[in-house]
Each structure stands twice: as structure tokens, then as C-alpha cells.
Design a protein around this motif. Structure first.
Motif, mmCIF file in Angstrom:
data_model
loop_
_atom_site.group_PDB
_atom_site.id
_atom_site.type_symbol
_atom_site.label_atom_id
_atom_site.label_comp_id
_atom_site.label_asym_id
_atom_site.label_seq_id
_atom_site.Cartn_x
_atom_site.Cartn_y
_atom_site.Cartn_z
ATOM 1 N N VAL A 1 0.854 -1.184 0.000
ATOM 2 C CA VAL A 1 0.000 0.000 0.000
ATOM 3 C C VAL A 1 0.887 1.230 0.000
ATOM 4 O O VAL A 1 1.993 1.224 0.548
ATOM 5 C CB VAL A 1 -0.973 0.033 1.199
ATOM 6 N N SER A 2 0.413 2.266 -0.657
ATOM 7 C CA SER A 2 1.121 3.537 -0.748
ATOM 8 C C SER A 2 0.072 4.597 -1.072
ATOM 9 O O SER A 2 -1.079 4.265 -1.364
ATOM 10 C CB SER A 2 2.184 3.477 -1.841
ATOM 11 N N PRO A 3 0.449 5.863 -1.036
ATOM 12 C CA PRO A 3 -0.533 6.893 -1.393
ATOM 13 C C PRO A 3 -1.139 6.688 -2.787
ATOM 14 O O PRO A 3 -2.317 6.949 -3.003
ATOM 15 C CB PRO A 3 0.275 8.183 -1.315
ATOM 16 N N SER A 4 -0.353 6.177 -3.714
ATOM 17 C CA SER A 4 -0.881 5.951 -5.067
ATOM 18 C C SER A 4 -1.548 4.584 -5.212
ATOM 19 O O SER A 4 -2.200 4.324 -6.223
ATOM 20 C CB SER A 4 0.248 6.086 -6.094
ATOM 21 N N ASN A 5 -1.390 3.721 -4.226
ATOM 22 C CA ASN A 5 -1.986 2.386 -4.239
ATOM 23 C C ASN A 5 -2.592 2.120 -2.856
ATOM 24 O O ASN A 5 -2.071 1.315 -2.091
ATOM 25 C CB ASN A 5 -0.908 1.351 -4.580
ATOM 26 N N PRO A 6 -3.693 2.833 -2.524
ATOM 27 C CA PRO A 6 -4.223 2.758 -1.155
ATOM 28 C C PRO A 6 -4.813 1.390 -0.815
ATOM 29 O O PRO A 6 -5.246 0.653 -1.693
ATOM 30 C CB PRO A 6 -5.306 3.832 -1.143
ATOM 31 N N GLY A 7 -4.783 1.113 0.454
ATOM 32 C CA GLY A 7 -5.357 -0.126 0.974
ATOM 33 C C GLY A 7 -5.702 0.078 2.426
ATOM 34 O O GLY A 7 -5.052 -0.464 3.313
ATOM 35 N N VAL B 1 -6.208 -3.039 4.728
ATOM 36 C CA VAL B 1 -4.975 -3.716 5.133
ATOM 37 C C VAL B 1 -4.214 -2.878 6.152
ATOM 38 O O VAL B 1 -3.722 -3.393 7.159
ATOM 39 C CB VAL B 1 -4.086 -4.003 3.900
ATOM 40 N N ALA B 2 -4.125 -1.575 5.904
ATOM 41 C CA ALA B 2 -3.427 -0.690 6.835
ATOM 42 C C ALA B 2 -4.130 -0.666 8.191
ATOM 43 O O ALA B 2 -3.474 -0.657 9.233
ATOM 44 C CB ALA B 2 -3.338 0.719 6.248
ATOM 45 N N GLY B 3 -5.451 -0.678 8.192
ATOM 46 C CA GLY B 3 -6.200 -0.702 9.442
ATOM 47 C C GLY B 3 -5.954 -1.979 10.232
ATOM 48 O O GLY B 3 -5.810 -1.937 11.456
ATOM 49 N N GLU B 4 -5.880 -3.097 9.534
ATOM 50 C CA GLU B 4 -5.591 -4.370 10.203
ATOM 51 C C GLU B 4 -4.183 -4.380 10.787
ATOM 52 O O GLU B 4 -3.955 -4.878 11.892
ATOM 53 C CB GLU B 4 -5.753 -5.533 9.225
ATOM 54 N N LYS B 5 -3.238 -3.805 10.051
ATOM 55 C CA LYS B 5 -1.866 -3.734 10.565
ATOM 56 C C LYS B 5 -1.807 -2.832 11.789
ATOM 57 O O LYS B 5 -1.134 -3.152 12.774
ATOM 58 C CB LYS B 5 -0.919 -3.230 9.491
ATOM 59 N N ALA B 6 -2.502 -1.708 11.739
ATOM 60 C CA ALA B 6 -2.525 -0.795 12.884
ATOM 61 C C ALA B 6 -3.100 -1.487 14.112
ATOM 62 O O ALA B 6 -2.572 -1.343 15.220
ATOM 63 C CB ALA B 6 -3.339 0.458 12.541
ATOM 64 N N PHE C 1 -2.373 3.940 11.137
ATOM 65 C CA PHE C 1 -3.800 4.278 11.170
ATOM 66 C C PHE C 1 -4.049 5.617 10.476
ATOM 67 O O PHE C 1 -5.009 5.753 9.721
ATOM 68 C CB PHE C 1 -4.297 4.329 12.611
ATOM 69 N N ARG C 2 -3.199 6.593 10.723
ATOM 70 C CA ARG C 2 -3.347 7.898 10.040
ATOM 71 C C ARG C 2 -3.245 7.733 8.532
ATOM 72 O O ARG C 2 -3.966 8.370 7.774
ATOM 73 C CB ARG C 2 -2.302 8.889 10.555
ATOM 74 N N PHE C 3 -2.320 6.877 8.082
ATOM 75 C CA PHE C 3 -2.202 6.586 6.662
ATOM 76 C C PHE C 3 -3.510 5.997 6.133
ATOM 77 O O PHE C 3 -4.001 6.397 5.075
ATOM 78 C CB PHE C 3 -1.050 5.611 6.409
ATOM 79 N N ALA C 4 -4.075 5.044 6.869
ATOM 80 C CA ALA C 4 -5.322 4.394 6.441
ATOM 81 C C ALA C 4 -6.456 5.390 6.320
ATOM 82 O O ALA C 4 -7.269 5.309 5.408
ATOM 83 C CB ALA C 4 -5.688 3.283 7.416
ATOM 84 N N VAL C 5 -6.517 6.342 7.242
ATOM 85 C CA VAL C 5 -7.579 7.343 7.214
ATOM 86 C C VAL C 5 -7.366 8.325 6.066
ATOM 87 O O VAL C 5 -8.305 8.706 5.366
ATOM 88 C CB VAL C 5 -7.657 8.091 8.569
ATOM 89 N N GLN C 6 -6.112 8.723 5.838
ATOM 90 C CA GLN C 6 -5.826 9.717 4.815
ATOM 91 C C GLN C 6 -5.946 9.164 3.395
ATOM 92 O O GLN C 6 -6.399 9.856 2.494
ATOM 93 C CB GLN C 6 -4.416 10.276 5.017
#
Length: 61
Positions: A10-16, A19-24, A53-58
Motif C-alpha cells: 500500500v502507498s498513497p498511489s496504491n491505497p489499501g 490492510v493498513a487498518g488491520e496492521k494498525a 492508522f493515520r495513513f489508512a484514514v488519509q
């Protein structure tokens, strides 16, 4: 082992955000496990959980 294993990221150009929420959540849970044993590591885990988590929200997607 001959099974193909795809790699995802996942990245800003490839959001997920899912997955990011589960990792957080996993990082936050691990911080609770280590809280009394290794407080420094626990804080590091929690800090990274907040960042993820901030990444997941943004970057929802």
C-alpha cells in the motif's frame, strides 16, 4: 515450495485502508502485550500503529 506468492503493498498511489487498518490494530495489540515487559518497545509499536492508522484514514481505498 512451488506455489506462486504475489506481493502486495500500500502507498498513497496504491491505497489499501483495510490492510493498513488491520496492521494498525495488530501493532496496537502487540503494544499491549509488551507494555509491562518492555515499555520502550511497547511505545514504539503504539507509535507505529498510530502512523499506520493515520495513513489508512488519509488514503482510503
Amino acid at each position: 515450495m512451488d506455489t506462486v506468492r504475489s506481493v502486495y503493498y500500500v502507498s498513497p498511489s496504491n491505497p489499501g485502508s483495510d490492510v493498513a487498518g488491520e496492521k494498525a490494530a495488530a501493532l496496537a495489540a502487540a503494544s499491549l502485550v509488551f507494555r509491562s515487559v518492555d515499555p520502550v518497545y511497547s511505545k514504539k509499536l503504539l507509535g507505529n500503529a498510530v502512523k499506520v492508522f493515520r495513513f489508512a484514514v488519509q488514503y482510503k481505498g
